[in-house]
Write a protein that holds these residues in place. Sequence first.
Motif, PDB file in Angstrom:
ATOM      1  N   ALA A  13      -3.775  25.964  54.105  1.00  0.00           N
ATOM      2  CA  ALA A  13      -3.024  25.634  52.897  1.00  0.00           C
ATOM      3  C   ALA A  13      -1.587  25.216  53.199  1.00  0.00           C
ATOM      4  CB  ALA A  13      -3.020  26.836  51.952  1.00  0.00           C
ATOM      5  N   GLU A  14      -1.197  25.371  54.461  1.00  0.00           N
ATOM      6  CA  GLU A  14       0.170  25.078  54.896  1.00  0.00           C
ATOM      7  C   GLU A  14       1.178  25.952  54.144  1.00  0.00           C
ATOM      8  OE1 GLU A  14       0.489  20.819  54.386  1.00  0.00           O
ATOM      9  OE2 GLU A  14      -0.739  20.439  56.156  1.00  0.00           O
ATOM     10  N   LEU A  15       0.817  27.231  54.036  1.00  0.00           N
ATOM     11  CA  LEU A  15       1.659  28.212  53.362  1.00  0.00           C
ATOM     12  C   LEU A  15       1.952  29.365  54.319  1.00  0.00           C
ATOM     13  CD1 LEU A  15      -0.254  28.593  49.973  1.00  0.00           C
ATOM     14  CD2 LEU A  15       1.879  27.341  50.334  1.00  0.00           C
ATOM     15  N   ASN A  16       3.091  30.005  54.119  1.00  0.00           N
ATOM     16  CA  ASN A  16       3.343  31.276  54.780  1.00  0.00           C
ATOM     17  C   ASN A  16       3.189  32.368  53.732  1.00  0.00           C
ATOM     18  OD1 ASN A  16       5.842  31.536  53.372  1.00  0.00           O
ATOM     19  ND2 ASN A  16       6.845  30.303  54.932  1.00  0.00           N
ATOM     20  N   LYS A  17       3.247  33.604  54.149  1.00  0.00           N
ATOM     21  CA  LYS A  17       3.034  34.705  53.205  1.00  0.00           C
ATOM     22  C   LYS A  17       4.095  34.743  52.110  1.00  0.00           C
ATOM     23  CE  LYS A  17       0.464  37.857  56.212  1.00  0.00           C
ATOM     24  NZ  LYS A  17       0.458  39.189  56.831  1.00  0.00           N
ATOM     25  N   THR A  18       5.334  34.414  52.459  1.00  0.00           N
ATOM     26  CA  THR A  18       6.413  34.447  51.474  1.00  0.00           C
ATOM     27  C   THR A  18       6.191  33.406  50.388  1.00  0.00           C
ATOM     28  OG1 THR A  18       7.959  35.230  53.154  1.00  0.00           O
ATOM     29  CG2 THR A  18       8.910  34.253  51.166  1.00  0.00           C
ATOM     30  N   THR A  19       5.865  32.186  50.791  1.00  0.00           N
ATOM     31  CA  THR A  19       5.632  31.117  49.818  1.00  0.00           C
ATOM     32  C   THR A  19       4.405  31.419  48.973  1.00  0.00           C
ATOM     33  OG1 THR A  19       6.631  29.544  51.355  1.00  0.00           O
ATOM     34  CG2 THR A  19       5.345  28.632  49.545  1.00  0.00           C
ATOM     35  N   PHE A  20       3.362  31.920  49.612  1.00  0.00           N
ATOM     36  CA  PHE A  20       2.161  32.310  48.871  1.00  0.00           C
ATOM     37  C   PHE A  20       2.514  33.349  47.813  1.00  0.00           C
ATOM     38  CE2 PHE A  20      -1.282  35.406  48.346  1.00  0.00           C
ATOM     39  CZ  PHE A  20      -2.259  34.586  47.798  1.00  0.00           C
ATOM     40  N   ALA A  21       3.275  34.352  48.212  1.00  0.00           N
ATOM     41  CA  ALA A  21       3.674  35.411  47.275  1.00  0.00           C
ATOM     42  C   ALA A  21       4.430  34.829  46.084  1.00  0.00           C
ATOM     43  CB  ALA A  21       4.527  36.456  47.987  1.00  0.00           C
TER      44      ALA A  21
END
Length: 72
Positions: A13-21
């Motif tokens: 998804a090209e996301l990190n955990k912070t952005t996902f959150a």
Amino acid sequence: MNNDIFKEKLKLAELNKTTFAELVGTSGQAVNNWNTNGREIPYWVESWLNLYIENKKCKKLKQLIKDAGVCN
């Protein structure tokens, strides 16, 4: 969903955990706590990420079609 699959889906998804959150309206700390001390990754996360990834692919395809002038 286990933590390895979660990390792989985030990568796709090209996301990190912070952005996902941020996208799902929770804290980064909450996401980091998943799969620790008996806290499971919520059931909805896998389907949410699958839809996010698919939507991202569709947006890229739509832009390619637009750039190629196929639908003008």
